[in-house]
Write an enzyme that holds these catalytic residues in place. Structure first.
Site, PDB file in Angstrom:
ATOM      1  N   ASP A  45       0.720  -1.148  -0.005  1.00  0.00           N
ATOM      2  CA  ASP A  45       0.039  -0.133   0.058  1.00  0.00           C
ATOM      3  C   ASP A  45       0.776   1.241  -0.035  1.00  0.00           C
ATOM      4  O   ASP A  45       2.128   1.062  -0.051  1.00  0.00           O
ATOM      5  CB  ASP A  45      -0.915  -0.142   1.280  1.00  0.00           C
ATOM      6  CG  ASP A  45      -2.384   0.778   1.153  1.00  0.00           C
ATOM      7  OD1 ASP A  45      -2.125   1.923   0.518  1.00  0.00           O
ATOM      8  OD2 ASP A  45      -3.307   0.174   1.401  1.00  0.00           O
ATOM      9  N   ASP A  71       3.569   2.654  -3.888  1.00  0.00           N
ATOM     10  CA  ASP A  71       2.656   3.522  -4.991  1.00  0.00           C
ATOM     11  C   ASP A  71       2.506   3.203  -6.221  1.00  0.00           C
ATOM     12  O   ASP A  71       3.503   3.147  -7.128  1.00  0.00           O
ATOM     13  CB  ASP A  71       3.291   5.018  -4.809  1.00  0.00           C
ATOM     14  CG  ASP A  71       2.375   6.144  -5.557  1.00  0.00           C
ATOM     15  OD1 ASP A  71       1.378   5.578  -6.278  1.00  0.00           O
ATOM     16  OD2 ASP A  71       2.390   7.373  -5.114  1.00  0.00           O
ATOM     17  N   ASN A  98      -5.916  -3.878  -6.792  1.00  0.00           N
ATOM     18  CA  ASN A  98      -6.811  -3.748  -6.099  1.00  0.00           C
ATOM     19  C   ASN A  98      -7.098  -2.119  -5.651  1.00  0.00           C
ATOM     20  O   ASN A  98      -7.998  -1.657  -5.425  1.00  0.00           O
ATOM     21  CB  ASN A  98      -6.759  -4.617  -4.740  1.00  0.00           C
ATOM     22  CG  ASN A  98      -7.941  -4.112  -3.497  1.00  0.00           C
ATOM     23  OD1 ASN A  98      -9.116  -4.090  -3.779  1.00  0.00           O
ATOM     24  ND2 ASN A  98      -7.302  -3.389  -2.678  1.00  0.00           N
ATOM     25  N   SER A 151     -15.343  -2.031 -11.202  1.00  0.00           N
ATOM     26  CA  SER A 151     -16.752  -1.718 -10.326  1.00  0.00           C
ATOM     27  C   SER A 151     -17.951  -1.978 -11.160  1.00  0.00           C
ATOM     28  O   SER A 151     -17.786  -1.711 -12.489  1.00  0.00           O
ATOM     29  CB  SER A 151     -16.317  -0.481  -9.877  1.00  0.00           C
ATOM     30  OG  SER A 151     -17.633   0.228  -9.389  1.00  0.00           O
ATOM     31  N   TYR A 174     -14.446   8.220 -11.743  1.00  0.00           N
ATOM     32  CA  TYR A 174     -14.177   7.052 -10.977  1.00  0.00           C
ATOM     33  C   TYR A 174     -14.856   5.731 -12.331  1.00  0.00           C
ATOM     34  O   TYR A 174     -14.222   4.693 -12.613  1.00  0.00           O
ATOM     35  CB  TYR A 174     -14.983   6.711  -9.921  1.00  0.00           C
ATOM     36  CG  TYR A 174     -14.917   5.390  -9.223  1.00  0.00           C
ATOM     37  CD1 TYR A 174     -13.740   5.104  -8.450  1.00  0.00           C
ATOM     38  CD2 TYR A 174     -16.005   4.450  -9.294  1.00  0.00           C
ATOM     39  CE1 TYR A 174     -13.865   3.830  -7.805  1.00  0.00           C
ATOM     40  CE2 TYR A 174     -15.912   3.340  -8.652  1.00  0.00           C
ATOM     41  CZ  TYR A 174     -14.813   2.835  -7.933  1.00  0.00           C
ATOM     42  OH  TYR A 174     -14.918   1.607  -7.122  1.00  0.00           O
ATOM     43  N   LYS A 178     -13.002   2.928 -14.205  1.00  0.00           N
ATOM     44  CA  LYS A 178     -13.374   1.557 -13.999  1.00  0.00           C
ATOM     45  C   LYS A 178     -13.805   0.565 -15.331  1.00  0.00           C
ATOM     46  O   LYS A 178     -13.319  -0.394 -15.476  1.00  0.00           O
ATOM     47  CB  LYS A 178     -14.321   1.328 -12.919  1.00  0.00           C
ATOM     48  CG  LYS A 178     -13.980   1.691 -11.484  1.00  0.00           C
ATOM     49  CD  LYS A 178     -12.667   0.719 -10.905  1.00  0.00           C
ATOM     50  CE  LYS A 178     -12.216   1.072  -9.551  1.00  0.00           C
ATOM     51  NZ  LYS A 178     -11.022   0.325  -9.260  1.00  0.00           N
ATOM     52  N   VAL A 207     -20.042  -2.424  -1.282  1.00  0.00           N
ATOM     53  CA  VAL A 207     -19.776  -3.151  -0.246  1.00  0.00           C
ATOM     54  C   VAL A 207     -20.040  -2.573   1.044  1.00  0.00           C
ATOM     55  O   VAL A 207     -19.511  -1.352   1.383  1.00  0.00           O
ATOM     56  CB  VAL A 207     -18.274  -3.615  -0.378  1.00  0.00           C
ATOM     57  CG1 VAL A 207     -17.730  -4.964   0.527  1.00  0.00           C
ATOM     58  CG2 VAL A 207     -17.894  -4.079  -1.690  1.00  0.00           C
TER      59      VAL A 207
HETATM   60  N1  LIG Z   1     -15.940  -0.693  -1.508  1.00  0.00           N
HETATM   61  C1  LIG Z   1     -16.766  -0.768  -2.589  1.00  0.00           C
HETATM   62  O1  LIG Z   1     -18.056  -0.541  -2.472  1.00  0.00           O
HETATM   63  C2  LIG Z   1     -16.402  -1.023  -3.808  1.00  0.00           C
HETATM   64  C3  LIG Z   1     -17.073  -1.172  -4.836  1.00  0.00           C
HETATM   65  C4  LIG Z   1     -16.458  -1.528  -6.224  1.00  0.00           C
HETATM   66  C5  LIG Z   1     -15.268  -1.420  -6.494  1.00  0.00           C
HETATM   67  N2  LIG Z   1     -14.416  -1.218  -5.147  1.00  0.00           N
HETATM   68  C6  LIG Z   1     -12.904  -1.109  -5.827  1.00  0.00           C
HETATM   69  O2  LIG Z   1     -12.472  -2.231  -4.959  1.00  0.00           O
HETATM   70  C7  LIG Z   1     -10.978  -1.484  -4.753  1.00  0.00           C
HETATM   71  C8  LIG Z   1     -10.697  -1.617  -2.983  1.00  0.00           C
HETATM   72  O3  LIG Z   1     -11.627  -0.656  -2.634  1.00  0.00           O
HETATM   73  P1  LIG Z   1     -11.738  -0.468  -1.077  1.00  0.00           P
HETATM   74  O4  LIG Z   1     -13.221  -0.213  -0.788  1.00  0.00           O
HETATM   75  O5  LIG Z   1     -11.265  -1.634  -0.387  1.00  0.00           O
HETATM   76  O6  LIG Z   1     -11.103   1.097  -0.815  1.00  0.00           O
HETATM   77  P2  LIG Z   1     -10.303   1.546   0.462  1.00  0.00           P
HETATM   78  O7  LIG Z   1     -10.337   3.126   0.436  1.00  0.00           O
HETATM   79  O8  LIG Z   1     -10.660   0.787   1.495  1.00  0.00           O
HETATM   80  O9  LIG Z   1      -8.741   0.821  -0.024  1.00  0.00           O
HETATM   81  C9  LIG Z   1      -8.034   1.273  -1.313  1.00  0.00           C
HETATM   82  C10 LIG Z   1      -6.456   1.215  -0.666  1.00  0.00           C
HETATM   83  O10 LIG Z   1      -5.895   1.853  -1.934  1.00  0.00           O
HETATM   84  C11 LIG Z   1      -4.745   2.515  -1.421  1.00  0.00           C
HETATM   85  N3  LIG Z   1      -4.162   3.452  -2.593  1.00  0.00           N
HETATM   86  C12 LIG Z   1      -4.630   4.430  -2.956  1.00  0.00           C
HETATM   87  N4  LIG Z   1      -3.927   5.089  -3.901  1.00  0.00           N
HETATM   88  C13 LIG Z   1      -2.890   4.018  -3.984  1.00  0.00           C
HETATM   89  C14 LIG Z   1      -1.572   4.238  -4.770  1.00  0.00           C
HETATM   90  N5  LIG Z   1      -1.379   5.300  -5.729  1.00  0.00           N
HETATM   91  N6  LIG Z   1      -0.665   2.926  -4.688  1.00  0.00           N
HETATM   92  C15 LIG Z   1      -0.992   2.094  -3.889  1.00  0.00           C
HETATM   93  N7  LIG Z   1      -2.065   2.079  -3.169  1.00  0.00           N
HETATM   94  C16 LIG Z   1      -3.001   3.151  -3.295  1.00  0.00           C
HETATM   95  C17 LIG Z   1      -5.376   3.304  -0.267  1.00  0.00           C
HETATM   96  O11 LIG Z   1      -4.216   3.495   0.453  1.00  0.00           O
HETATM   97  C18 LIG Z   1      -6.269   2.334   0.419  1.00  0.00           C
HETATM   98  O12 LIG Z   1      -5.472   1.234   1.402  1.00  0.00           O
HETATM   99  C19 LIG Z   1     -10.840  -0.019  -5.329  1.00  0.00           C
HETATM  100  O13 LIG Z   1     -10.340  -0.344  -6.627  1.00  0.00           O
HETATM  101  C20 LIG Z   1     -12.192   0.103  -5.416  1.00  0.00           C
HETATM  102  O14 LIG Z   1     -12.487   1.269  -6.507  1.00  0.00           O
HETATM  103  C21 LIG Z   1     -14.890  -1.086  -4.138  1.00  0.00           C
END
Ligand SMILES: NC(=O)c1ccc[n+]([C@@H]2O[C@H](COP(=O)([O-])OP(=O)(O)OC[C@H]3O[C@@H](n4cnc5c(N)ncnc54)[C@H](O)[C@@H]3O)[C@@H](O)[C@H]2O)c1
Length: 266
Positions: A45, A71, A98, A151, A174, A178, A207
């Site tokens: 992360d 990153d 992810n 997504s 977004y 996606k 989620v």
């Molecule tokens: N939670 C939902 O409802 C949902 C729904 C559809 C898709 N998603 C997708 O699932 C994935 C995870 O989502 P989540 O809900 O766990 O989000 P989250 O915000 O809990 O986690 C995302 C993580 O990505 C990290 N991050 C951000 N920029 C970064 C970078 N440049 N390099 C490395 N890491 C980086 C953040 O520090 C964070 O820990 C994402 O791609 C999100 O778009 C989530």
């Protein structure tokens, strides 16, 4: 490989997975599921602290996990994470893209910087990780698998009527990024095949976040909009990821597995 038991079909023994965004809700859930299925994981992360906290909270076994900062907008960070995986576990043979970000202000107020940031992380970052991984695998014996987390909002627009008490009104950038991830999945399913690499996507619906639950009004309206009447649990997304990584999916390539309770079905 005929007549495999269900355990052998879905086992991830022998998988060494680089997971991005490991400190977040889905990243940590995916890691817990992959570890339980026998994988080893390089958990990355932006910063290591949230990942270490997840490790303690979830009880990840130290012998199966390496943690490092990465990153995904920086190719050298991804290469370094792959090198760490090689050092700790011999070689890396799976990538879970992810990490992802969004912005939530109304689109008329969106500054260009927000648009650029989401594009850079979700699109460029995902591309750089795939590029680094395919190069890494092609310098070895090839083979491997990639799962991109896209997504359902890469397929449909958010319905603004349900985002009432929820501040996470999703953005055009977004959804566009996606949609781009879903398309990149197809591109690399074709162009990774010559290296023996399968590339698939999982497109989650909304989620539920038990640590910071979405507003009750939002949950209710979301449920009304979704045929299954509710948001997803984290394990329902990680299960789909484990499937795509496993032998059970050995002939699945270029697929976008939509896990949204049927929201995109009507
Ligand atoms: N939670 C939902 O409802 C949902 C729904 C559809 C898709 N998603 C997708 O699932 C994935 C995870 O989502 P989540 O809900 O766990 O989000 P989250 O915000 O809990 O986690 C995302 C993580 O990505 C990290 N991050 C951000 N920029 C970064 C970078 N440049 N390099 C490395 N890491 C980086 C953040 O520090 C964070 O820990 C994402 O791609 C999100 O778009 C989530």
């Amino acid at each position: 490989m005929t007549n495999l038991t269900p355990q052998a079909l879905f086992s991830l023994e022998g998988s060494v997975l680089l997971v991005t965004g490991a400190g977040g809700q889905l990243g940590s859930g995916i890691i817990s599921a992959a570890l339980a299925a026998g994988a080893k994981v390089i958990a990355t992360d932006m910063e290591t602290e949230p990942v270490s906290a997840r490790m303690t909270q979830e009880g990840w076994p130290a012998e199966q996990v390496a943690i490092t900062a990465c990153d995904i907008r920086v190719r050298a960070d991804i290469d370094a994470a792959l090198a760490l995986g090689t050092e700790r576990f011999g070689e890396v043979n799976g990538l879970i893209n992810n990490a992802g970000v969004s912005v939530f202000e109304p689109f008329l107020e969106r500054p260009e910087e927000s648009f650029d940031w989401v594009s850079e992380v979700n699109l460029k970052g995902t591309f750089l990780a795939i590029q680094a991984f395919i190069q890494y695998r092609s310098e070895r014996d090839g083979g491997g698998t990639i799962v991109n987390i896209a997504s359902h909002y890469g397929l449909i627009s958010p319905d603004p009527r349900i985002y009432t008490d929820c501040l996470r009104r999703n953005s055009e950038v977004y959804g566009a990024t996606k949609a781009g991830v879903i398309q990149m999945t197809r591109y690399f399913a074709v162009h990774g095949a010559e290296h023996g690499i399968r590339v698939n996507a999982v497109s989650p619906g909304g989620v539920l976040n038990p640590e910071a639950p979405q507003g009750e009004d939002f949950q209710e309206r979301y449920g009304f909009r979704c045929p299954m009447g509710r948001m997803a649990d984290t394990h329902e997304i990680s299960g789909a990821v484990v499937f795509l990584l496993s032998r059970a999916a050995s002939y699945v390539n270029g697929h976008n597995l939509v896990v949204d309770g049927g929201m995109t079905a009507w």
